[in-house]
Write a protein that holds these residues in place. Structure first.
Motif, short mmCIF file in Angstrom:
data_model
loop_
_atom_site.label_atom_id
_atom_site.label_comp_id
_atom_site.label_asym_id
_atom_site.label_seq_id
_atom_site.Cartn_x
_atom_site.Cartn_y
_atom_site.Cartn_z
N SER A 1 0.82 -1.21 0.00
CA SER A 1 0.00 0.00 0.00
C SER A 1 0.86 1.27 0.00
N HIS A 2 2.19 1.08 -0.07
CA HIS A 2 3.08 2.24 -0.16
C HIS A 2 2.87 2.93 -1.51
N PRO A 3 2.81 4.27 -1.53
CA PRO A 3 2.53 4.99 -2.81
C PRO A 3 3.53 4.70 -3.93
N LYS A 4 4.75 4.25 -3.58
CA LYS A 4 5.75 4.00 -4.64
C LYS A 4 5.71 2.55 -5.15
N PHE A 5 4.88 1.71 -4.52
CA PHE A 5 4.90 0.28 -4.84
C PHE A 5 4.46 -0.02 -6.28
N ALA A 6 3.38 0.66 -6.74
CA ALA A 6 2.81 0.35 -8.06
C ALA A 6 3.86 0.52 -9.17
N GLU A 7 4.63 1.61 -9.11
CA GLU A 7 5.64 1.86 -10.14
C GLU A 7 6.73 0.78 -10.11
N ILE A 8 7.09 0.36 -8.90
CA ILE A 8 8.14 -0.66 -8.76
C ILE A 8 7.67 -2.00 -9.33
N MET A 9 6.43 -2.39 -9.00
CA MET A 9 5.91 -3.67 -9.47
C MET A 9 5.69 -3.66 -10.98
N ASP A 10 5.20 -2.52 -11.49
CA ASP A 10 4.90 -2.39 -12.92
C ASP A 10 6.16 -2.52 -13.78
N TYR A 11 7.30 -2.14 -13.22
CA TYR A 11 8.55 -2.16 -13.98
C TYR A 11 8.86 -3.57 -14.52
N SER A 12 8.70 -4.59 -13.67
CA SER A 12 8.94 -5.94 -14.17
C SER A 12 7.68 -6.57 -14.76
N MET A 13 6.52 -6.33 -14.14
CA MET A 13 5.29 -6.95 -14.66
C MET A 13 5.02 -6.50 -16.10
N SER A 14 5.36 -5.25 -16.44
CA SER A 14 5.13 -4.74 -17.80
C SER A 14 6.40 -4.82 -18.65
N ASN A 15 7.40 -5.55 -18.17
CA ASN A 15 8.65 -5.71 -18.93
C ASN A 15 9.28 -4.39 -19.35
N LYS A 16 9.19 -3.37 -18.48
CA LYS A 16 9.79 -2.07 -18.81
C LYS A 16 11.32 -2.24 -18.89
N GLY A 17 11.85 -3.07 -18.04
CA GLY A 17 13.28 -3.41 -18.10
C GLY A 17 13.40 -4.93 -18.08
N GLN A 18 14.59 -5.46 -18.40
CA GLN A 18 14.77 -6.91 -18.41
C GLN A 18 14.92 -7.43 -16.98
N TRP A 19 14.36 -8.61 -16.73
CA TRP A 19 14.48 -9.23 -15.41
C TRP A 19 14.58 -10.73 -15.57
N CYS A 20 15.19 -11.38 -14.61
CA CYS A 20 15.38 -12.83 -14.70
C CYS A 20 15.38 -13.45 -13.31
N VAL A 21 14.54 -14.47 -13.13
CA VAL A 21 14.57 -15.26 -11.90
C VAL A 21 15.28 -16.56 -12.21
N CYS A 22 16.35 -16.84 -11.46
CA CYS A 22 17.11 -18.07 -11.66
C CYS A 22 17.29 -18.71 -10.27
N SER A 23 18.16 -19.69 -10.15
CA SER A 23 18.21 -20.38 -8.87
C SER A 23 19.59 -20.92 -8.51
N TYR A 24 19.79 -21.12 -7.19
CA TYR A 24 21.02 -21.70 -6.66
C TYR A 24 20.64 -22.46 -5.39
N PRO A 25 21.28 -23.61 -5.13
CA PRO A 25 20.84 -24.41 -3.97
C PRO A 25 21.30 -23.85 -2.62
N ASN A 26 20.64 -24.28 -1.57
CA ASN A 26 21.18 -24.12 -0.22
C ASN A 26 20.90 -25.43 0.52
N PHE A 27 21.62 -25.66 1.61
CA PHE A 27 21.58 -26.95 2.29
C PHE A 27 20.18 -27.27 2.83
#
Ligand code: ZN
Ligand code: ZN
Length: 411
Positions: A125-151
């Motif tokens: 509900s923070h006023p700056k949240f929508a712009e931050i979420m929209d950046y990746s949801m609308s592919n405004k910039g490139q993003w990548c989720v990848c993975s690495y193990p932990n014990f």
């Protein structure tokens, strides 16, 4: 290959095919402490590719846990301004974002789900949240989720193996499903071409709706958003830069018509979210909205998901994954959406991707909403694919096409 070499190959794949970093572009990496070898290798590759600056956010699920356990409710509701400003600083510089998923399955044991939700709500509900979420949801910039193990994660995935073997075993599974072989860049070019072919076929059908049925009790119809686009594999950012949002990925997906979902859908894999494992759950929809739901375990988490905000009880994604996908065939339950969603047909409650609608990324929120695209503050995937899943597509002229038979594409 030595472990260092493998990590280098994975990092190169993430930088070149994952975010496809451009000369002079900054990169943000989020990582836990165990994933540091990968975060450092990504940093090196990104600078070699011309990144202007690379910043790594190191965090840990247990740091979050103790914050949630010991902070007062009043404190949990405060979002430090500098955290939001840090995100916005990157966004305004056109940052690319890598997120290394490495969950700790036991971290949230003993934490009140209400406090988890309280902190999430404060952020959302923070006023700056929508712009931050929209950046990746609308592919405004490139993003990548990848993975690495932990014990801790590896022990959860392989409870019957000797402890000294589990980390390497999980790392092998991550590498294999992420197509990290001798030439991962080439493997991903081929994979992306295959995914594009499948999306093209789905786009040519231009279905009005899909009907799902299996022996577990799933029997539901999902209307697709008119002017929808199926995509899979690589995507293009607003600036036309090709990138792979998920490594691995096996899905083709689009957006449902928010108000056009009816019937019952039964989940086929447990869902690990908010630090808890929700098991044996189902949803019932009427005119798009979840009207009933249940779970044998952790129903309170399901309640948090459905009741988070006005859009979180509507669907935002429909994704098709063949039952014979390599992740499903590995027989491993990863307790991590990045992998488990790519082993199975899935749906997501919450936010839809505007890129799934023709012209969607250029539309205002109001225009997107009017077109039937769901808006919400969350996006939670859950798995519905099974060995006997049948999907029938209905076109606008009323003709039908069998899309899935016995859990796999018919084409
Ligand atoms: Zn998906
Ligand atoms: Zn999703």
């Amino acid at each position: 290959m030595k472990k260092e070499e493998v990590i280098e190959k994975l990092a190169e794949l993430i930088v070149k095919k994952g975010v496809n970093i451009q000369k002079g572009q900054p990169l943000n990496v989020s990582s836990n402490l165990e994933s540091a070898p990968l975060a450092i290798a990504i940093t090196k590759e990104a600078y070699k590719a011309g990144a202007s600056w690379v910043h790594v956010d190191f965090d840990d699920a247990y740091i979050s846990k103790y914050g949630l356990m010991y902070q007062s409710e009043e404190q949990l509701k405060k979002v430090p301004e500098w955290i939001m400003d840090k995100y916005l600083y990157g966004i305004r510089e056109g940052v690319a974002m890598v997120s290394i998923a490495s969950p700790k399955p036991n971290a949230m044991v003993g934490v009140d789900p209400k406090k988890i939700q309280m902190q999430q709500m404060a952020m959302q509900s923070h006023p700056k949240f929508a712009e931050i979420m929209d950046y990746s949801m609308s592919n405004k910039g490139q993003w990548c989720v990848c993975s690495y193990p932990n014990f801790e994660w590896a022990k959860k995935v392989f409870p019957n193996l000797p402890e000294e073997e589990v980390f390497d075993k999980l790392f092998d599974a991550i590498l294999k499903t992420s197509r990290v072989d001798n030439d991962p860049i080439k493997a991903w070019e081929k994979h992306n071409a295959n995914m594009a072919k499948r999306s093209k076929i789905m786009n040519e059908f231009n279905f009005k709706s899909l009907h799902y049925k299996n022996s577990l009790g799933t029997d539901f119809t999902i209307e697709l958003i008119p002017n929808h686009i199926w995509s899979g594999g690589s995507e293009n950012s607003a600036k036309g830069i090709e990138f792979n949002p998920n490594i691995p990925t096996e899905e083709v997906f689009t957006a449902p018509n928010k108000y056009g979902v009816n019937g019952k859908v039964v989940a086929t894999k447990p869902l690990f979210t908010q630090g808890k494992l929700v098991e044996d759950f189902w949803f019932e929809f009427k005119d798009g909205k979840v009207v009933n739901y249940g779970a044998k375990k952790e129903q309170a988490v399901l309640k948090n998901i459905v009741e988070n905000d006005p859009g979180s009880c509507y669907l935002g994604e429909v994704a098709l994954v063949p039952f014979d996908s390599p992740i499903q065939q590995s027989g491993i339950l990863f307790y991590n959406t990045l992998f488990d969603e790519n082993a199975s047909c899935h749906l997501a409650l919450g936010m839809a991707y505007p890129s799934c609608l023709k012209g969607g990324t250029e539309m205002s929120f109001e225009q997107q909403e009017k077109a039937g695209l769901n808006h919400a503050k969350t996006h939670v995937d859950f798995m519905v694919g099974s060995k006997d899943l049948e999907i029938i597509g209905t076109k606008f002229d009323g003709t039908t096409v069998q899309v899935f038979k016995n859990g796999n594409f018919t084409f």
